[in-house]
Design a protein around this motif. Structure first.
Motif, PDB file in Angstrom:
ATOM      1  N   GLU A  75       5.475  14.894 -29.435  1.00 40.49           N
ATOM      2  CA  GLU A  75       4.406  15.856 -29.722  1.00 40.49           C
ATOM      3  C   GLU A  75       3.587  16.167 -28.474  1.00 40.49           C
ATOM      4  O   GLU A  75       3.022  17.241 -28.355  1.00 40.49           O
ATOM      5  N   GLN A  76       3.515  15.220 -27.560  1.00 38.01           N
ATOM      6  CA  GLN A  76       2.747  15.410 -26.323  1.00 38.01           C
ATOM      7  C   GLN A  76       3.712  15.662 -25.161  1.00 38.01           C
ATOM      8  O   GLN A  76       4.894  15.312 -25.229  1.00 38.01           O
ATOM      9  N   ASP A  77       3.197  16.223 -24.092  1.00 36.16           N
ATOM     10  CA  ASP A  77       4.008  16.439 -22.902  1.00 36.16           C
ATOM     11  C   ASP A  77       4.053  15.142 -22.097  1.00 36.16           C
ATOM     12  O   ASP A  77       3.043  14.727 -21.520  1.00 36.16           O
ATOM     13  N   ILE A  78       5.198  14.493 -22.077  1.00 37.69           N
ATOM     14  CA  ILE A  78       5.355  13.212 -21.378  1.00 37.69           C
ATOM     15  C   ILE A  78       6.254  13.347 -20.154  1.00 37.69           C
ATOM     16  O   ILE A  78       6.731  12.363 -19.609  1.00 37.69           O
ATOM     17  N   ARG A  79       6.488  14.567 -19.709  1.00 36.35           N
ATOM     18  CA  ARG A  79       7.402  14.815 -18.590  1.00 36.35           C
ATOM     19  C   ARG A  79       7.038  13.998 -17.351  1.00 36.35           C
ATOM     20  O   ARG A  79       7.920  13.522 -16.641  1.00 36.35           O
ATOM     21  N   SER A  80       5.758  13.845 -17.072  1.00 36.38           N
ATOM     22  CA  SER A  80       5.359  13.098 -15.868  1.00 36.38           C
ATOM     23  C   SER A  80       5.769  11.633 -15.956  1.00 36.38           C
ATOM     24  O   SER A  80       5.985  10.992 -14.918  1.00 36.38           O
ATOM     25  N   HIS A  81       5.902  11.109 -17.152  1.00 35.38           N
ATOM     26  CA  HIS A  81       6.312   9.708 -17.331  1.00 35.38           C
ATOM     27  C   HIS A  81       7.820   9.518 -17.211  1.00 35.38           C
ATOM     28  O   HIS A  81       8.282   8.452 -16.803  1.00 35.38           O
ATOM     29  N   ILE A  82       8.583  10.545 -17.585  1.00 33.10           N
ATOM     30  CA  ILE A  82      10.041  10.402 -17.680  1.00 33.10           C
ATOM     31  C   ILE A  82      10.800  11.329 -16.728  1.00 33.10           C
ATOM     32  O   ILE A  82      11.995  11.547 -16.903  1.00 33.10           O
ATOM     33  N   GLU A  83      10.132  11.871 -15.726  1.00 34.87           N
ATOM     34  CA  GLU A  83      10.733  12.870 -14.858  1.00 34.87           C
ATOM     35  C   GLU A  83      11.994  12.401 -14.154  1.00 34.87           C
ATOM     36  O   GLU A  83      12.870  13.197 -13.841  1.00 34.87           O
ATOM     37  N   GLU A  84      12.154  11.107 -13.908  1.00 36.16           N
ATOM     38  CA  GLU A  84      13.334  10.615 -13.211  1.00 36.16           C
ATOM     39  C   GLU A  84      14.601  10.656 -14.072  1.00 36.16           C
ATOM     40  O   GLU A  84      15.702  10.504 -13.556  1.00 36.16           O
ATOM     41  N   PHE A  85      14.450  10.869 -15.359  1.00 34.04           N
ATOM     42  CA  PHE A  85      15.603  10.891 -16.255  1.00 34.04           C
ATOM     43  C   PHE A  85      16.048  12.314 -16.536  1.00 34.04           C
ATOM     44  O   PHE A  85      17.018  12.584 -17.117  1.00 34.04           O
TER      45      PHE A  85
END
Length: 69
Positions: free
Chosen positions: A59-69
């Motif tokens: 539901e939230q933008d978590i791209r900064s947490h998982i950008e390496e994947f």
């Protein structure tokens, strides 16, 4: 948010699950059509290795947490 990811090794899966487990919001992995599992579950994430494509959904933008994947 929905994003295609690549977690094809056990070390990548373990790191991804550890990151998702720290987030307060629900995070899911899906093949885009039929299957959905919790991204905070190591066993669920391991099951995705048989899928042709893996997407993370939150539901939230978590791209900064998982950008390496």
């Amino acid at each position: 948010m929905k994003a295609k990811i690549n977690i094809d090794t056990l070390s990548a899966i373990n790191k991804f699950v550890n990151i998702c487990s720290t987030l307060k919001c629900p995070v899911h992995l899906t093949d885009g059509s039929q299957y959905t599992v919790s991204a905070k579950s190591l066993l669920g994430a391991i099951a995705t290795t048989d899928w042709s494509e893996v997407y993370v959904v939150c539901e939230q933008d978590i791209r900064s947490h998982i950008e390496e994947f």
